[in-house]
Design a protein around this motif. Structure first.
Motif, PDB file in Angstrom:
ATOM      1  N   SER A  10       0.829  -1.218   0.000  1.00  0.00           N
ATOM      2  CA  SER A  10       0.000   0.000   0.000  1.00  0.00           C
ATOM      3  C   SER A  10       0.860   1.264   0.000  1.00  0.00           C
ATOM      4  O   SER A  10       0.457   2.302  -0.528  1.00  0.00           O
ATOM      5  CB  SER A  10      -0.978  -0.005   1.171  1.00  0.00           C
ATOM      6  N   THR A  11       2.055   1.183   0.582  1.00  0.00           N
ATOM      7  CA  THR A  11       2.903   2.378   0.608  1.00  0.00           C
ATOM      8  C   THR A  11       3.470   2.670  -0.784  1.00  0.00           C
ATOM      9  O   THR A  11       3.599   3.831  -1.172  1.00  0.00           O
ATOM     10  CB  THR A  11       4.022   2.212   1.651  1.00  0.00           C
ATOM     11  N   SER A  12       3.794   1.598  -1.527  1.00  0.00           N
ATOM     12  CA  SER A  12       4.231   1.784  -2.919  1.00  0.00           C
ATOM     13  C   SER A  12       3.089   2.336  -3.767  1.00  0.00           C
ATOM     14  O   SER A  12       3.295   3.197  -4.637  1.00  0.00           O
ATOM     15  CB  SER A  12       4.673   0.450  -3.524  1.00  0.00           C
ATOM     16  N   TYR A  13       1.897   1.825  -3.511  1.00  0.00           N
ATOM     17  CA  TYR A  13       0.691   2.244  -4.236  1.00  0.00           C
ATOM     18  C   TYR A  13       0.466   3.756  -4.047  1.00  0.00           C
ATOM     19  O   TYR A  13       0.119   4.475  -4.991  1.00  0.00           O
ATOM     20  CB  TYR A  13      -0.453   1.396  -3.674  1.00  0.00           C
ATOM     21  N   ARG A  14       0.729   4.257  -2.825  1.00  0.00           N
ATOM     22  CA  ARG A  14       0.600   5.716  -2.601  1.00  0.00           C
ATOM     23  C   ARG A  14       1.481   6.486  -3.589  1.00  0.00           C
ATOM     24  O   ARG A  14       1.053   7.468  -4.185  1.00  0.00           O
ATOM     25  CB  ARG A  14       1.091   6.088  -1.190  1.00  0.00           C
ATOM     26  N   VAL A  15       2.728   6.040  -3.710  1.00  0.00           N
ATOM     27  CA  VAL A  15       3.669   6.752  -4.582  1.00  0.00           C
ATOM     28  C   VAL A  15       3.270   6.588  -6.046  1.00  0.00           C
ATOM     29  O   VAL A  15       3.352   7.540  -6.834  1.00  0.00           O
ATOM     30  CB  VAL A  15       5.118   6.256  -4.340  1.00  0.00           C
ATOM     31  N   ARG A  16       2.808   5.394  -6.416  1.00  0.00           N
ATOM     32  CA  ARG A  16       2.383   5.197  -7.814  1.00  0.00           C
ATOM     33  C   ARG A  16       1.221   6.128  -8.152  1.00  0.00           C
ATOM     34  O   ARG A  16       1.139   6.655  -9.263  1.00  0.00           O
ATOM     35  CB  ARG A  16       2.004   3.722  -8.047  1.00  0.00           C
ATOM     36  N   ILE A  17       0.308   6.326  -7.194  1.00  0.00           N
ATOM     37  CA  ILE A  17      -0.813   7.253  -7.447  1.00  0.00           C
ATOM     38  C   ILE A  17      -0.267   8.663  -7.657  1.00  0.00           C
ATOM     39  O   ILE A  17      -0.661   9.364  -8.605  1.00  0.00           O
ATOM     40  CB  ILE A  17      -1.835   7.229  -6.281  1.00  0.00           C
ATOM     41  N   ALA A  18       0.647   9.087  -6.784  1.00  0.00           N
ATOM     42  CA  ALA A  18       1.201  10.453  -6.906  1.00  0.00           C
ATOM     43  C   ALA A  18       1.888  10.624  -8.261  1.00  0.00           C
ATOM     44  O   ALA A  18       1.705  11.646  -8.938  1.00  0.00           O
ATOM     45  CB  ALA A  18       2.168  10.727  -5.760  1.00  0.00           C
ATOM     46  N   LEU A  19       2.672   9.633  -8.672  1.00  0.00           N
ATOM     47  CA  LEU A  19       3.346   9.712  -9.980  1.00  0.00           C
ATOM     48  C   LEU A  19       2.308   9.829 -11.105  1.00  0.00           C
ATOM     49  O   LEU A  19       2.436  10.672 -12.003  1.00  0.00           O
ATOM     50  CB  LEU A  19       4.209   8.458 -10.208  1.00  0.00           C
ATOM     51  N   ALA A  20       1.276   8.998 -11.025  1.00  0.00           N
ATOM     52  CA  ALA A  20       0.261   8.997 -12.090  1.00  0.00           C
ATOM     53  C   ALA A  20      -0.500  10.320 -12.115  1.00  0.00           C
ATOM     54  O   ALA A  20      -0.786  10.864 -13.193  1.00  0.00           O
ATOM     55  CB  ALA A  20      -0.697   7.824 -11.898  1.00  0.00           C
ATOM     56  N   LEU A  21      -0.841  10.856 -10.945  1.00  0.00           N
ATOM     57  CA  LEU A  21      -1.573  12.131 -10.906  1.00  0.00           C
ATOM     58  C   LEU A  21      -0.746  13.245 -11.528  1.00  0.00           C
ATOM     59  O   LEU A  21      -1.277  14.168 -12.149  1.00  0.00           O
ATOM     60  CB  LEU A  21      -1.937  12.495  -9.463  1.00  0.00           C
ATOM     61  N   LYS A  22       0.567  13.164 -11.366  1.00  0.00           N
ATOM     62  CA  LYS A  22       1.438  14.207 -11.909  1.00  0.00           C
ATOM     63  C   LYS A  22       1.876  13.905 -13.340  1.00  0.00           C
ATOM     64  O   LYS A  22       2.645  14.667 -13.935  1.00  0.00           O
ATOM     65  CB  LYS A  22       2.674  14.363 -11.004  1.00  0.00           C
ATOM     66  N   GLY A  23       1.433  12.770 -13.868  1.00  0.00           N
ATOM     67  CA  GLY A  23       1.782  12.413 -15.245  1.00  0.00           C
ATOM     68  C   GLY A  23       3.251  12.062 -15.393  1.00  0.00           C
ATOM     69  O   GLY A  23       3.840  12.258 -16.459  1.00  0.00           O
ATOM     70  N   LEU A  24       3.857  11.515 -14.335  1.00  0.00           N
ATOM     71  CA  LEU A  24       5.279  11.168 -14.372  1.00  0.00           C
ATOM     72  C   LEU A  24       5.453   9.673 -14.601  1.00  0.00           C
ATOM     73  O   LEU A  24       4.640   8.863 -14.144  1.00  0.00           O
ATOM     74  CB  LEU A  24       5.948  11.538 -13.040  1.00  0.00           C
ATOM     75  N   GLU A  25       6.547   9.320 -15.264  1.00  0.00           N
ATOM     76  CA  GLU A  25       6.889   7.906 -15.480  1.00  0.00           C
ATOM     77  C   GLU A  25       8.109   7.581 -14.637  1.00  0.00           C
ATOM     78  O   GLU A  25       9.031   8.387 -14.546  1.00  0.00           O
ATOM     79  CB  GLU A  25       7.258   7.651 -16.953  1.00  0.00           C
ATOM     80  N   ALA A  26       8.150   6.406 -14.048  1.00  0.00           N
ATOM     81  CA  ALA A  26       9.355   5.947 -13.352  1.00  0.00           C
ATOM     82  C   ALA A  26       9.598   4.506 -13.761  1.00  0.00           C
ATOM     83  O   ALA A  26       8.645   3.739 -13.937  1.00  0.00           O
ATOM     84  CB  ALA A  26       9.163   6.044 -11.837  1.00  0.00           C
ATOM     85  N   GLY A  27      10.861   4.137 -13.916  1.00  0.00           N
ATOM     86  CA  GLY A  27      11.182   2.732 -14.178  1.00  0.00           C
ATOM     87  C   GLY A  27      10.720   1.893 -12.997  1.00  0.00           C
ATOM     88  O   GLY A  27      10.765   2.357 -11.855  1.00  0.00           O
ATOM     89  N   TYR A  28      10.278   0.665 -13.266  1.00  0.00           N
ATOM     90  CA  TYR A  28       9.646  -0.133 -12.208  1.00  0.00           C
ATOM     91  C   TYR A  28      10.521  -1.316 -11.819  1.00  0.00           C
ATOM     92  O   TYR A  28      10.926  -2.115 -12.660  1.00  0.00           O
ATOM     93  CB  TYR A  28       8.299  -0.651 -12.733  1.00  0.00           C
ATOM     94  N   HIS A  29      10.832  -1.412 -10.534  1.00  0.00           N
ATOM     95  CA  HIS A  29      11.578  -2.571 -10.011  1.00  0.00           C
ATOM     96  C   HIS A  29      10.697  -3.274  -8.989  1.00  0.00           C
ATOM     97  O   HIS A  29      10.446  -2.727  -7.914  1.00  0.00           O
ATOM     98  CB  HIS A  29      12.865  -2.127  -9.315  1.00  0.00           C
ATOM     99  N   GLY A  30      10.259  -4.464  -9.295  1.00  0.00           N
ATOM    100  CA  GLY A  30       9.463  -5.228  -8.340  1.00  0.00           C
ATOM    101  C   GLY A  30      10.360  -5.821  -7.252  1.00  0.00           C
ATOM    102  O   GLY A  30      11.409  -6.393  -7.559  1.00  0.00           O
ATOM    103  N   VAL A  31       9.967  -5.638  -6.007  1.00  0.00           N
ATOM    104  CA  VAL A  31      10.676  -6.257  -4.872  1.00  0.00           C
ATOM    105  C   VAL A  31       9.660  -7.201  -4.236  1.00  0.00           C
ATOM    106  O   VAL A  31       8.664  -6.741  -3.660  1.00  0.00           O
ATOM    107  CB  VAL A  31      11.131  -5.185  -3.845  1.00  0.00           C
ATOM    108  N   ASN A  32       9.879  -8.499  -4.368  1.00  0.00           N
ATOM    109  CA  ASN A  32       8.867  -9.462  -3.950  1.00  0.00           C
ATOM    110  C   ASN A  32       8.861  -9.620  -2.421  1.00  0.00           C
ATOM    111  O   ASN A  32       9.714 -10.294  -1.844  1.00  0.00           O
ATOM    112  CB  ASN A  32       9.137 -10.805  -4.637  1.00  0.00           C
ATOM    113  N   LEU A  33       7.890  -8.977  -1.789  1.00  0.00           N
ATOM    114  CA  LEU A  33       7.823  -9.016  -0.321  1.00  0.00           C
ATOM    115  C   LEU A  33       7.458 -10.415   0.177  1.00  0.00           C
ATOM    116  O   LEU A  33       7.838 -10.800   1.280  1.00  0.00           O
ATOM    117  CB  LEU A  33       6.792  -8.006   0.202  1.00  0.00           C
ATOM    118  N   ARG A  34       6.720 -11.156  -0.657  1.00  0.00           N
ATOM    119  CA  ARG A  34       6.341 -12.517  -0.233  1.00  0.00           C
ATOM    120  C   ARG A  34       7.568 -13.415  -0.165  1.00  0.00           C
ATOM    121  O   ARG A  34       7.640 -14.327   0.644  1.00  0.00           O
ATOM    122  CB  ARG A  34       5.330 -13.122  -1.208  1.00  0.00           C
ATOM    123  N   ALA A  35       8.552 -13.137  -1.019  1.00  0.00           N
ATOM    124  CA  ALA A  35       9.780 -13.946  -1.040  1.00  0.00           C
ATOM    125  C   ALA A  35      10.854 -13.365  -0.120  1.00  0.00           C
ATOM    126  O   ALA A  35      11.955 -13.901  -0.051  1.00  0.00           O
ATOM    127  CB  ALA A  35      10.300 -14.039  -2.481  1.00  0.00           C
TER     128      ALA A  35
END
Ligand SMILES: N[C@@H](CCC(=O)N[C@@H](CS)C(=O)NCC(=O)O)C(=O)O
Length: 213
Positions: A10-35
Motif C-alpha cells: 500500500s505504501t508503494s501504491y501511494r507513490v504510484r498514485i502520486a506519480l500517475a496524478l502528476k503524469g510522471l513515469e518511473a522505471g519499475y523494479h518489483g521487490v517481492n515481499l512474499r519472497a
C-alpha cells in the motif's frame, strides 16, 4: 527515476498514485515481499529498514518513506499539487495522511504480522482479528475526520491530494482482507470516486508489472 515497489504494497501504491496524478513515469523494479527480497543485503543498501517504496533519481540519490517521496515529487514537479499551500488546509491533508501512514499501516505491516506469527506464535484466526481491529479503529477515525472537515468528491474538495493517495491503498488492502467497510460511508464514497479516475486506475496493484495472483 526508478521506483522500487511491490504490486500490493500500500505504501508503494501511494507513490504510484502520486506519480500517475502528476503524469510522471518511473522505471519499475518489483521487490517481492512474499519472497523476502526486501530483507536482502542489496535492497537494504537502498532501504536500511528493508522495505518499499524506494525512489531513485537519475543522479543516484535515493529516498525511502512514501510520504517523504511524495513530498519530494510535489516539490520537484509542481503540476497537480498534492499538498495545499494554505496552512490549515495543508495540515488537514497531512492529518489524514499521517493517520493512515502512522496509526493504521504500521500495525499491520508484513514484518509486524510475521513477528506475531513466527515469534509470538499467534494463530491465523487471532492474526486476522488483530488486522481487522486496527483497521476498524483507524477507519472509524478517518471517517470522523472526513465527516468533520472533508468536502467534495475527494477527501478535501474537487482535486486529489496526498490524503487520497493514502486513503485508496489502505481501503483497497482492507477490502482485500475482507474487512467490513459499511460503517465508513464518507471514506467509501471518496474511495469509489478515486477508483473511477484514470490516474488511480493506472497505479492499481493489478496493473503493475510484478502483479501475481
Ligand atoms: N513508513 C514506510 C513504510 C514502508 C513499508 O514498511 N512498506 C511495506 C510494504 S507496504 C514493506 O516494505 N514491508 C516489508 C516488511 O515489513 O518486511 C513508508 O511509508 O514508506
Amino acid at each position: 527515476m526508478q521506483l522500487y515497489s511491490f504490486f500490493n504494497s500500500s505504501t508503494s501504491y501511494r507513490v504510484r498514485i502520486a506519480l500517475a496524478l502528476k503524469g510522471l513515469e518511473a522505471g519499475y523494479h518489483g521487490v517481492n515481499l512474499r519472497a523476502g527480497e526486501q530483507r536482502q543485503a542489496a535492497h537494504r543498501e537502498l532501504s536500511p529498514i528493508g522495505g518499499v517504496p524506494v525512489l531513485v533519481r537519475d543522479d543516484g540519490a535515493s529516498l525511502t518513506q512514501s510520504l517523504a517521496i511524495i513530498d519530494y515529487l510535489d516539490g520537484q514537479y509542481p503540476q497537480a499539487p498534492l499538498l495545499p499551500r494554505e496552512p490549515l488546509q495543508r495540515a488537514r491533508v497531512l492529518e489524514v495522511a499521517q493517520l493512515i501512514a502512522c496509526d493504521i499501516h504500521p500495525l499491520n505491516n508484513v514484518r509486524v504480522l510475521g513477528y506475531l506469527q513466527r515469534v509470538l506464535e499467534v494463530g491465523p484466526e487471532e492474526k486476522g482479528r488483530w488486522y481487522a481491529h486496527w483497521v476498524a479503529e483507524g477507519l472509524a477515525a478517518l471517517e470522523a475526520l472526513l465527516q468533520r472537515h472533508g468536502s467534495g468528491p475527494y477527501c478535501f474538495g474537487d482535486e486529489p491530494t496526498l490524503a487520497d493517495c493514502c486513503l485508496v491503498p489502505q481501503v483497497a488492502n482492507a477490502e482485500r482482507m475482507g474487512c467490513e467497510l459499511s460503517a465508513y460511508p464518507r471514506v467509501m464514497a471518496v474511495y469509489d470516486h478515486c477508483q473511477a479516475q484514470a490516474a488511480f486506475q493506472r497505479a492499481a496493484p493489478g496493473r503493475q508489472a510484478d502483479f501475481i495472483q
